[in-house]
Design a protein around this motif. Structure first.
Motif, PDB file in Angstrom:
ATOM      1  N   ARG A  11      55.994  -7.367  12.049  1.00 25.17           N
ATOM      2  CA  ARG A  11      56.412  -6.547  12.570  1.00 25.17           C
ATOM      3  C   ARG A  11      56.517  -5.673  13.414  1.00 25.17           C
ATOM      4  N   GLU A  12      56.588  -4.319  12.157  1.00 24.41           N
ATOM      5  CA  GLU A  12      56.399  -3.400  12.197  1.00 24.41           C
ATOM      6  C   GLU A  12      54.893  -2.241  12.450  1.00 24.41           C
ATOM      7  N   ARG A  13      54.084  -3.574  12.239  1.00 23.87           N
ATOM      8  CA  ARG A  13      52.628  -3.002  12.189  1.00 23.87           C
ATOM      9  C   ARG A  13      51.877  -3.776  12.531  1.00 23.87           C
ATOM     10  N   PRO A  14      52.100  -4.269  13.772  1.00 27.66           N
ATOM     11  CA  PRO A  14      50.872  -5.979  13.176  1.00 27.66           C
ATOM     12  C   PRO A  14      49.497  -5.381  13.817  1.00 27.66           C
ATOM     13  N   ASP A  15      48.259  -6.751  13.267  1.00 25.37           N
ATOM     14  CA  ASP A  15      47.301  -6.221  13.418  1.00 25.37           C
ATOM     15  C   ASP A  15      47.516  -4.696  11.961  1.00 25.37           C
ATOM     16  N   PRO A  16      47.661  -5.072  10.843  1.00 24.13           N
ATOM     17  CA  PRO A  16      47.718  -4.777   9.374  1.00 24.13           C
ATOM     18  C   PRO A  16      46.222  -3.847   9.068  1.00 24.13           C
ATOM     19  N   TRP A  17      45.294  -4.636   8.631  1.00 24.48           N
ATOM     20  CA  TRP A  17      44.172  -4.779   8.654  1.00 24.48           C
ATOM     21  C   TRP A  17      42.811  -4.678   9.819  1.00 24.48           C
ATOM     22  N   GLY A  18      43.115  -4.795  10.815  1.00 24.49           N
ATOM     23  CA  GLY A  18      42.134  -4.521  12.008  1.00 24.49           C
ATOM     24  C   GLY A  18      41.433  -6.440  12.103  1.00 24.49           C
ATOM     25  N   GLN A  19      40.719  -6.286  12.990  1.00 28.32           N
ATOM     26  CA  GLN A  19      40.238  -7.343  12.884  1.00 28.32           C
ATOM     27  C   GLN A  19      39.152  -7.471  12.985  1.00 28.32           C
ATOM     28  N   ASP A  20      38.456  -7.057  11.886  1.00 20.94           N
ATOM     29  CA  ASP A  20      37.934  -7.365  11.253  1.00 20.94           C
ATOM     30  C   ASP A  20      37.422  -7.699  10.209  1.00 20.94           C
ATOM     31  N   PRO A  21      36.740  -8.804   9.255  1.00 17.40           N
ATOM     32  CA  PRO A  21      37.193  -9.871   7.932  1.00 17.40           C
ATOM     33  C   PRO A  21      36.121  -8.627   7.242  1.00 17.40           C
ATOM     34  N   ALA A  22      36.446  -8.671   5.813  1.00 20.45           N
ATOM     35  CA  ALA A  22      36.252  -7.920   4.914  1.00 20.45           C
ATOM     36  C   ALA A  22      35.323  -7.465   4.478  1.00 20.45           C
ATOM     37  N   GLY A  23      33.775  -6.552   4.715  1.00 22.11           N
ATOM     38  CA  GLY A  23      32.113  -7.518   4.094  1.00 22.11           C
ATOM     39  C   GLY A  23      32.230  -7.835   3.760  1.00 22.11           C
ATOM     40  N   THR A  24      32.961  -7.830   2.349  1.00 24.51           N
ATOM     41  CA  THR A  24      32.528  -8.570   0.510  1.00 24.51           C
ATOM     42  C   THR A  24      32.158  -9.361   1.076  1.00 24.51           C
ATOM     43  N   ILE A  25      33.491 -10.754   2.235  1.00 23.36           N
ATOM     44  CA  ILE A  25      33.293 -12.353   2.302  1.00 23.36           C
ATOM     45  C   ILE A  25      32.632 -12.320   2.979  1.00 23.36           C
ATOM     46  N   THR A  26      32.482 -11.346   4.439  1.00 22.56           N
ATOM     47  CA  THR A  26      30.942 -11.706   5.140  1.00 22.56           C
ATOM     48  C   THR A  26      29.946 -11.651   4.445  1.00 22.56           C
ATOM     49  N   GLN A  27      29.007 -11.013   3.885  1.00 20.76           N
ATOM     50  CA  GLN A  27      28.236 -11.162   2.973  1.00 20.76           C
ATOM     51  C   GLN A  27      27.956 -12.579   1.749  1.00 20.76           C
ATOM     52  N   ARG A  28      28.931 -12.929   1.102  1.00 21.59           N
ATOM     53  CA  ARG A  28      28.796 -13.848   0.897  1.00 21.59           C
ATOM     54  C   ARG A  28      28.821 -15.567   0.968  1.00 21.59           C
TER      55      ARG A  28
END
Length: 197
Positions: A11-28
Motif C-alpha cells: 500500500r505504501e509503495r506500489p510496484d516496489p521492484w518495478g515492472q521488469d523481470p529480473a534479468g537472471t530469470i529471463t536469461q535462464r
C-alpha cells in the motif's frame, strides 16, 4: 514479515521492484518451451506477467492480498490466475512445467522444505528455478533483507535439492545502485532416468 506487513508495504509503495523481470530469470528461461508455470510469492506479478507474455499459462500466488490486487490491475485481459495463498501451504491442482521462486525468503530450513515440496509438483520435463538474495550478500553485497537467518548459502540450497537433478547452483552478482548485489540461483528438475538396484 507476515501478510499484514506485506499488505502495508505494498500500500505504501506500489510496484516496489518495478515492472521488469529480473534479468537472471529471463536469461535462464528465454527460449524454453512454454507450458504451465507457477510463480510462488509472486508479489505484484512482474515475473508472472513476463512468463505470460512469453507464452506460459501462469498461476501467481502470494499471501499479500494487496499485492495480488495490484497484480490483477496490471493484467487487463485476466490471462493470469492470481491467487492469495500461503506458499508453504498452497498446492497446484496438477503437474506443472515450471515452479518459479523469486526472492522468496524463509528461514533456511523452511525454504529447503518448500523447495523439496515444490519439486514434487513438476511434470516429467519440469524445472524448478529459485533466485534469491544469498547470505554472501549480507556480508559482501548491497541491499536485500537484513536478517541473515533467511538468506541461503550454496550449501543450504544443495541440501534442499537433495534427490533432484541440479542443473545450476551458483552465485549471481549484479549491479545494485552504487554496489553489487550477490544473489543465489538454483535450477533443478526431477530425475527422469530409470533407476537400477
Amino acid at each position: 514479515m507476515d501478510a499484514g506487513d506485506w499488505d502495508a508495504r505494498y500500500r505504501e509503495r506500489p510496484d516496489p521492484w518495478g515492472q521488469d523481470p529480473a534479468g537472471t530469470i529471463t536469461q535462464r528461461l528465454a527460449g524454453r518451451t512454454p507450458g504451465r508455470a507457477v510463480d510462488l510469492a509472486c508479489g505484484d506479478g512482474r515475473h508472472a506477467r513476463w512468463l505470460r507474455r512469453s507464452g506460459w499459462t501462469v498461476t501467481g500466488v502470494d499471501y499479500s492480498a494487496v499485492a495480488i490486487e495490484q497484480a490483477r490491475a496490471t493484467d487487463p485481459d485476466g490471462g493470469i490466475d492470481w491467487q492469495v495463498g500461503d506458499v508453504t501451504q498452497w498446492t497446484p491442482d496438477g503437474p506443472v512445467d515450471l515452479v518459479l521462486m523469486s526472492f522468496l525468503h524463509l528461514p533456511t530450513d523452511e525454504l529447503a522444505a518448500q523447495i523439496a515440496r515444490a519439486a514434487q509438483w513438476l511434470g516429467p520435463d519440469g524445472t524448478l528455478l529459485y533466485l534469491g538474495h544469498s547470505l554472501e550478500n549480507y556480508h559482501r553485497g548491497v541491499g536485500g533483507p537484513p536478517d541473515p537467518t533467511i538468506l541461503p548459502t550454496v550449501a543450504d540450497l544443495a541440501s534442499a535439492a537433495e534427490g533432484l537433478r541440479v542443473h545450476a547452483l551458483e552465485h549471481v552478482c549484479r549491479p545494485a545502485g552504487d554496489g553489487v548485489a550477490v544473489d543465489i540461483l538454483l535450477e533443478a528438475s526431477r530425475w527422469g532416468l530409470a533407476t537400477h538396484r
